[in-house]
Design a protein around this motif. Structure first.
Motif, short mmCIF file in Angstrom:
data_model
loop_
_atom_site.label_atom_id
_atom_site.label_comp_id
_atom_site.label_asym_id
_atom_site.label_seq_id
_atom_site.Cartn_x
_atom_site.Cartn_y
_atom_site.Cartn_z
N GLU A 69 7.28 -7.62 -8.03
CA GLU A 69 6.20 -6.63 -7.53
C GLU A 69 6.12 -6.60 -6.64
O GLU A 69 5.63 -7.45 -5.55
CB GLU A 69 5.07 -7.88 -8.60
CG GLU A 69 5.66 -7.84 -9.95
CD GLU A 69 5.62 -6.75 -10.78
OE1 GLU A 69 4.86 -6.43 -10.83
OE2 GLU A 69 7.01 -6.92 -11.89
N PRO A 70 5.31 -5.02 -6.54
CA PRO A 70 4.31 -5.10 -4.83
C PRO A 70 3.30 -5.36 -4.84
O PRO A 70 2.70 -5.32 -5.73
CB PRO A 70 5.07 -3.00 -5.73
CG PRO A 70 4.51 -3.27 -6.81
CD PRO A 70 5.41 -4.42 -7.96
N THR A 71 2.96 -5.86 -3.88
CA THR A 71 1.78 -6.78 -3.33
C THR A 71 1.91 -6.35 -1.95
O THR A 71 2.18 -6.21 -1.30
CB THR A 71 2.43 -8.28 -3.40
OG1 THR A 71 3.13 -8.19 -4.50
CG2 THR A 71 1.18 -9.24 -3.28
N LEU A 72 0.25 -6.41 -1.86
CA LEU A 72 -0.25 -6.50 -0.47
C LEU A 72 -1.86 -7.50 -0.50
O LEU A 72 -2.44 -7.46 -1.83
CB LEU A 72 -1.13 -5.01 -0.99
CG LEU A 72 -2.10 -4.17 0.96
CD1 LEU A 72 -0.66 -3.90 2.20
CD2 LEU A 72 -1.97 -2.90 0.67
N GLN A 73 -2.06 -7.97 0.02
CA GLN A 73 -2.65 -8.61 0.68
C GLN A 73 -3.86 -9.25 2.03
O GLN A 73 -2.98 -8.29 3.18
CB GLN A 73 -2.00 -10.86 0.57
CG GLN A 73 -2.69 -11.85 0.94
CD GLN A 73 -2.45 -12.79 0.55
OE1 GLN A 73 -1.92 -13.15 1.85
NE2 GLN A 73 -2.26 -13.91 -0.44
N THR A 94 -6.03 -10.45 -2.65
CA THR A 94 -4.33 -9.99 -2.86
C THR A 94 -4.14 -8.53 -4.62
O THR A 94 -4.95 -8.75 -4.96
CB THR A 94 -3.91 -11.20 -3.55
OG1 THR A 94 -3.67 -12.16 -2.68
CG2 THR A 94 -2.15 -10.62 -3.82
N PHE A 95 -3.92 -7.55 -4.14
CA PHE A 95 -3.63 -6.63 -4.49
C PHE A 95 -2.22 -6.43 -5.23
O PHE A 95 -0.80 -6.18 -4.33
CB PHE A 95 -4.36 -4.90 -4.36
CG PHE A 95 -5.69 -5.27 -3.90
CD1 PHE A 95 -6.64 -5.25 -4.31
CD2 PHE A 95 -5.35 -5.50 -2.27
CE1 PHE A 95 -7.75 -4.51 -3.71
CE2 PHE A 95 -7.25 -5.60 -1.42
CZ PHE A 95 -8.41 -5.27 -2.41
N GLY A 96 -1.98 -7.41 -6.78
CA GLY A 96 -0.37 -6.43 -7.25
C GLY A 96 -0.80 -6.31 -8.62
O GLY A 96 -2.18 -7.46 -8.76
N PRO A 97 -0.39 -5.71 -9.87
CA PRO A 97 -0.13 -6.09 -10.80
C PRO A 97 0.39 -7.74 -11.07
O PRO A 97 1.31 -8.18 -10.19
CB PRO A 97 0.66 -5.12 -10.94
CG PRO A 97 2.28 -5.22 -10.26
CD PRO A 97 1.06 -4.92 -9.35
N GLU A 120 6.01 0.50 -13.46
CA GLU A 120 5.72 0.00 -12.23
C GLU A 120 5.32 0.96 -10.95
O GLU A 120 5.90 1.99 -10.60
CB GLU A 120 6.97 -0.66 -11.66
CG GLU A 120 6.96 -2.00 -10.77
CD GLU A 120 5.96 -3.03 -11.47
OE1 GLU A 120 4.72 -3.16 -10.39
OE2 GLU A 120 5.97 -3.33 -12.30
N GLN A 121 4.55 0.88 -10.37
CA GLN A 121 4.15 1.47 -8.83
C GLN A 121 4.20 0.83 -8.05
O GLN A 121 3.53 -0.97 -7.85
CB GLN A 121 2.84 2.67 -9.25
CG GLN A 121 3.12 3.85 -10.33
CD GLN A 121 2.03 4.37 -10.75
OE1 GLN A 121 1.47 3.64 -10.28
NE2 GLN A 121 2.58 6.13 -11.76
N GLU A 122 3.51 1.67 -6.63
CA GLU A 122 3.28 0.83 -5.57
C GLU A 122 1.80 0.83 -5.60
O GLU A 122 1.29 1.59 -6.26
CB GLU A 122 3.50 1.20 -3.95
CG GLU A 122 5.49 2.30 -3.58
CD GLU A 122 6.23 0.08 -3.08
OE1 GLU A 122 5.51 -0.23 -3.29
OE2 GLU A 122 7.49 0.79 -3.39
#
Length: 142
Positions: A69-73, A94-97, A120-122
């Motif tokens: 999974e793409p993740t951005l914290q 944290t952002f991400g699915p 799925e996307q960024e």
């Protein structure tokens, strides 16, 4: 000016000054933002909307066949109050699915299926978009 204590649990609405994304941002990268709403304590404005907020990308992982999974914290570092930077302790988001799976293998398989289905996307946080962060510890401002 006397010291005002902004209690833990206070939500800071922050407007990003640039685009951040799971595939282009890197851990340790700084970003600038502004406070979207006044923060008030007992009816008095402790931090006015428009205050400069500095943050860091704490973690960034692009969409990948193995990483999943793409993740951005993002972590807020400081907010500028009366021309001085006040450190923000513990305001992370944290952002991400969210992938629901009992173990790594089932999460991995679900991730593969999502990619196969092109769902799925960024993770992309647009410039000037607003996000809320919750203070985990009180913040003292003058």
């Amino acid at each position: 000016r006397h010291v005002m204590i902004i209690p833990a649990g206070t939500v800071l609405a922050v407007r990003l000054g640039e685009e951040l994304a799971s595939d282009t941002s890197e851990a340790g990268q700084s970003f600038a933002a502004t406070l979207d709403h006044d923060i008030t304590v007992n009816g008095k404005t402790a931090i006015a909307a428009g205050a400069t907020v500095t943050g860091k990308v704490a973690f960034a992982r692009p969409l990948g066949a193995i990483s999943g999974e793409p993740t951005l914290q993002l972590r807020l570092i400081s907010v500028n109050v009366s021309h001085s930077d006040v450190a923000v302790v513990k305001a992370i988001r944290t952002f991400g699915p969210p992938i629901k799976g009992k173990n790594k293998v089932s999460r991995f398989m679900k991730g593969l299926m999502k990619r196969y289905e092109h769902k799925e996307q960024e993770v992309v946080l647009d410039d000037q978009s607003s996000y809320s962060f919750t203070l985990r510890q009180p913040l003292k401002v003058r």
